[in-house]
Structure formats: structure tokens, C-alpha cells
Design a protein around this motif. Structure first.
Motif, PDB file in Angstrom:
ATOM      1  N   PRO A 106       0.844  -1.209   0.000  1.00  0.00           N
ATOM      2  CA  PRO A 106       0.000   0.000   0.000  1.00  0.00           C
ATOM      3  C   PRO A 106       0.871   1.247   0.000  1.00  0.00           C
ATOM      4  O   PRO A 106       2.030   1.217   0.420  1.00  0.00           O
ATOM      5  N   ASP A 107       0.309   2.330  -0.436  1.00  0.00           N
ATOM      6  CA  ASP A 107       0.977   3.620  -0.405  1.00  0.00           C
ATOM      7  C   ASP A 107       1.099   4.044   1.062  1.00  0.00           C
ATOM      8  O   ASP A 107       0.093   4.168   1.753  1.00  0.00           O
ATOM      9  N   ALA A 108       2.321   4.219   1.527  1.00  0.00           N
ATOM     10  CA  ALA A 108       2.546   4.552   2.943  1.00  0.00           C
ATOM     11  C   ALA A 108       1.903   5.871   3.339  1.00  0.00           C
ATOM     12  O   ALA A 108       1.594   6.093   4.507  1.00  0.00           O
ATOM     13  N   SER A 109       1.672   6.756   2.384  1.00  0.00           N
ATOM     14  CA  SER A 109       1.070   8.052   2.715  1.00  0.00           C
ATOM     15  C   SER A 109      -0.451   7.978   2.797  1.00  0.00           C
ATOM     16  O   SER A 109      -1.098   8.896   3.253  1.00  0.00           O
ATOM     17  N   SER A 110      -1.021   6.857   2.372  1.00  0.00           N
ATOM     18  CA  SER A 110      -2.473   6.703   2.386  1.00  0.00           C
ATOM     19  C   SER A 110      -2.911   5.853   3.577  1.00  0.00           C
ATOM     20  O   SER A 110      -2.361   4.785   3.818  1.00  0.00           O
ATOM     21  N   SER A 111      -3.897   6.315   4.300  1.00  0.00           N
ATOM     22  CA  SER A 111      -4.428   5.537   5.415  1.00  0.00           C
ATOM     23  C   SER A 111      -5.426   4.483   4.928  1.00  0.00           C
ATOM     24  O   SER A 111      -5.827   3.617   5.682  1.00  0.00           O
ATOM     25  N   ARG A 112      -5.804   4.565   3.666  1.00  0.00           N
ATOM     26  CA  ARG A 112      -6.795   3.627   3.109  1.00  0.00           C
ATOM     27  C   ARG A 112      -6.185   2.277   2.787  1.00  0.00           C
ATOM     28  O   ARG A 112      -6.866   1.268   2.796  1.00  0.00           O
ATOM     29  N   GLY A 113      -4.903   2.243   2.440  1.00  0.00           N
ATOM     30  CA  GLY A 113      -4.252   0.980   2.126  1.00  0.00           C
ATOM     31  C   GLY A 113      -4.768   0.357   0.849  1.00  0.00           C
ATOM     32  O   GLY A 113      -5.302   1.032  -0.029  1.00  0.00           O
ATOM     33  N   THR A 114      -4.626  -0.960   0.763  1.00  0.00           N
ATOM     34  CA  THR A 114      -5.025  -1.746  -0.394  1.00  0.00           C
ATOM     35  C   THR A 114      -6.031  -2.790   0.051  1.00  0.00           C
ATOM     36  O   THR A 114      -5.888  -3.377   1.121  1.00  0.00           O
ATOM     37  N   LEU A 115      -7.040  -3.049  -0.762  1.00  0.00           N
ATOM     38  CA  LEU A 115      -8.019  -4.082  -0.448  1.00  0.00           C
ATOM     39  C   LEU A 115      -7.539  -5.406  -1.040  1.00  0.00           C
ATOM     40  O   LEU A 115      -7.326  -5.506  -2.249  1.00  0.00           O
ATOM     41  N   LEU A 116      -7.329  -6.403  -0.186  1.00  0.00           N
ATOM     42  CA  LEU A 116      -6.924  -7.735  -0.633  1.00  0.00           C
ATOM     43  C   LEU A 116      -8.124  -8.661  -0.530  1.00  0.00           C
ATOM     44  O   LEU A 116      -8.720  -8.800   0.540  1.00  0.00           O
ATOM     45  N   ARG A 117      -8.470  -9.287  -1.626  1.00  0.00           N
ATOM     46  CA  ARG A 117      -9.584 -10.240  -1.657  1.00  0.00           C
ATOM     47  C   ARG A 117      -9.015 -11.647  -1.577  1.00  0.00           C
ATOM     48  O   ARG A 117      -8.172 -12.008  -2.396  1.00  0.00           O
ATOM     49  N   MET A 118      -9.485 -12.411  -0.579  1.00  0.00           N
ATOM     50  CA  MET A 118      -8.993 -13.775  -0.365  1.00  0.00           C
ATOM     51  C   MET A 118     -10.166 -14.709  -0.143  1.00  0.00           C
ATOM     52  O   MET A 118     -11.115 -14.356   0.544  1.00  0.00           O
ATOM     53  N   HIS A 119     -10.070 -15.896  -0.692  1.00  0.00           N
ATOM     54  CA  HIS A 119     -11.083 -16.927  -0.468  1.00  0.00           C
ATOM     55  C   HIS A 119     -10.568 -17.896   0.591  1.00  0.00           C
ATOM     56  O   HIS A 119      -9.378 -18.208   0.627  1.00  0.00           O
ATOM     57  N   ASP A 120     -11.481 -18.380   1.441  1.00  0.00           N
ATOM     58  CA  ASP A 120     -11.095 -19.402   2.405  1.00  0.00           C
ATOM     59  C   ASP A 120     -11.396 -20.781   1.830  1.00  0.00           C
ATOM     60  O   ASP A 120     -11.865 -20.901   0.687  1.00  0.00           O
ATOM     61  N   SER A 121     -11.161 -21.833   2.600  1.00  0.00           N
ATOM     62  CA  SER A 121     -11.338 -23.202   2.107  1.00  0.00           C
ATOM     63  C   SER A 121     -12.799 -23.543   1.823  1.00  0.00           C
ATOM     64  O   SER A 121     -13.086 -24.469   1.082  1.00  0.00           O
ATOM     65  N   GLU A 122     -13.748 -22.771   2.387  1.00  0.00           N
ATOM     66  CA  GLU A 122     -15.168 -22.990   2.115  1.00  0.00           C
ATOM     67  C   GLU A 122     -15.641 -22.168   0.910  1.00  0.00           C
ATOM     68  O   GLU A 122     -16.804 -22.211   0.541  1.00  0.00           O
ATOM     69  N   GLY A 123     -14.746 -21.370   0.341  1.00  0.00           N
ATOM     70  CA  GLY A 123     -15.096 -20.550  -0.821  1.00  0.00           C
ATOM     71  C   GLY A 123     -15.598 -19.162  -0.476  1.00  0.00           C
ATOM     72  O   GLY A 123     -15.933 -18.379  -1.363  1.00  0.00           O
ATOM     73  N   LYS A 124     -15.655 -18.819   0.815  1.00  0.00           N
ATOM     74  CA  LYS A 124     -16.127 -17.499   1.222  1.00  0.00           C
ATOM     75  C   LYS A 124     -15.077 -16.443   0.874  1.00  0.00           C
ATOM     76  O   LYS A 124     -13.887 -16.642   1.090  1.00  0.00           O
ATOM     77  N   LEU A 125     -15.541 -15.324   0.361  1.00  0.00           N
ATOM     78  CA  LEU A 125     -14.665 -14.217   0.010  1.00  0.00           C
ATOM     79  C   LEU A 125     -14.480 -13.301   1.209  1.00  0.00           C
ATOM     80  O   LEU A 125     -15.451 -12.856   1.823  1.00  0.00           O
ATOM     81  N   TRP A 126     -13.225 -13.031   1.540  1.00  0.00           N
ATOM     82  CA  TRP A 126     -12.869 -12.107   2.615  1.00  0.00           C
ATOM     83  C   TRP A 126     -12.188 -10.899   1.992  1.00  0.00           C
ATOM     84  O   TRP A 126     -11.372 -11.039   1.080  1.00  0.00           O
ATOM     85  N   ARG A 127     -12.519  -9.722   2.499  1.00  0.00           N
ATOM     86  CA  ARG A 127     -11.922  -8.476   2.006  1.00  0.00           C
ATOM     87  C   ARG A 127     -11.149  -7.845   3.158  1.00  0.00           C
ATOM     88  O   ARG A 127     -11.730  -7.195   4.018  1.00  0.00           O
ATOM     89  N   PHE A 128      -9.838  -8.061   3.158  1.00  0.00           N
ATOM     90  CA  PHE A 128      -8.978  -7.509   4.196  1.00  0.00           C
ATOM     91  C   PHE A 128      -8.341  -6.223   3.682  1.00  0.00           C
ATOM     92  O   PHE A 128      -7.865  -6.158   2.560  1.00  0.00           O
TER      93      PHE A 128
END
Length: 152
Positions: free
Chosen positions: A45-67
Motif C-alpha cells: 500500500p501507499d505509505a502516505s495513504s491511510s486507506r491501504g489496499t483491499l486484498l480479496r482472499m477466499h477461504d477453504s469454504e469458498g467465502k470471500l474475505w476483504r482484508f
């Protein structure tokens, strides 16, 4: 016309790294990512931004997580926030459990998150205290450790 459902096998994945969940990861509602792993495997992420980057990850059950992946200035390190607390609650994670990160080998390079609970997890949760008494010795469990004291 009905949509056809693909019964193909899940994409092949490569393991990126493991992270053992610490007490601060639970209490501060964020997962600290080791700097080396963050720089090697995630889009920084851009260190000057407090928003960061949205990482989309799936778990073993297929659920989408947005960290939300951010550089936390006070910690001087990278952390996952946003849905991390919900992930901890839903998966029943506690201190000592392991979170593993993977990436697909397919061109879209999808991210995956999995977890492993401690193998020696006691039936007693870490917040419970169990007392057992004998005539001259008192024992109790605190965070899975048996503590004894003489009561003379």
C-alpha cells in the motif's frame, strides 16, 4: 437457458507463508504481517495513504474475505484489518493458531487464506478458570496451564 455450473477442480495453489496468531493480533483487531512476507507477496500500500489496499482472499469454504492491507505507522509494519476480526470470530481463532496464505498459479493469481487450530488446544477455553481442590492443595487452570499451591 440455465447457466452451466463448472465442476472443475480448484485452481492449483502455492503456499506463500504462515503466520502464528499472537495475542496482539486478537486484541488489536488486526493481523501483523511480517515485513519480508508483506514485501514479497502482497501489493504494498501507499505509505502516505491511510486507506491501504483491499486484498480479496477466499477461504477453504469458498467465502470471500476483504482484508484492508495497510502500513500501520505506529507499529511501523504491515497489517490486515477490516474483516480480520470477523474472520477470527467466525473461524474460532485464538492465540497460537496458524493462518496460512496461498496464491493460485493461474494468471489471475487469486489469494487464499486458511487456518489451522492448535493441535494441543485444551477443551478449556483460554478465558475460563477451572478450580480443583484437595484437602491441602489447590489447583486451577489458567490459559491452559495447571497452577498448584499449598493451602496450609
Amino acid at each position: 437457458m440455465a447457466k452451466e455450473i463448472s465442476l472443475s477442480s480448484p485452481p492449483e495453489r502455492v503456499k506463500l507463508f504462515d503466520k502464528v496468531v499472537s495475542l496482539s493480533d486478537i486484541k488489536q483487531h488486526r493481523l501483523a504481517i511480517p515485513k519480508l512476507q508483506a514485501k514479497m507477496h502482497f501489493p504494498l500500500p501507499d505509505a502516505s495513504s491511510s486507506r491501504g489496499t483491499l486484498l480479496r482472499m477466499h477461504d477453504s469454504e469458498g467465502k470471500l474475505w476483504r482484508f484492508r492491507f495497510i502500513f500501520w505507522k505506529s507499529y511501523q509494519g504491515y497489517v490486515l484489518t477490516s474483516e480480520w476480526n470477523q474472520f477470527v470470530r467466525e473461524k474460532g481463532l485464538s492465540v497460537g493458531d496458524t493462518v496460512s496464505f496461498y496464491r493460485s498459479t493461474a494468471p489471475e493469481m487469486q489469494l487464499y487464506v486458511e487456518y489451522t487450530l492448535q493441535a494441543n488446544r485444551d477443551a478449556t477455553s483460554s478465558s475460563e478458570v477451572v478450580f480443583e481442590q484437595t484437602p491441602d492443595v489447590q489447583e486451577f487452570k489458567l490459559f491452559g496451564v495447571t497452577i498448584s499451591s499449598n493451602v496450609n
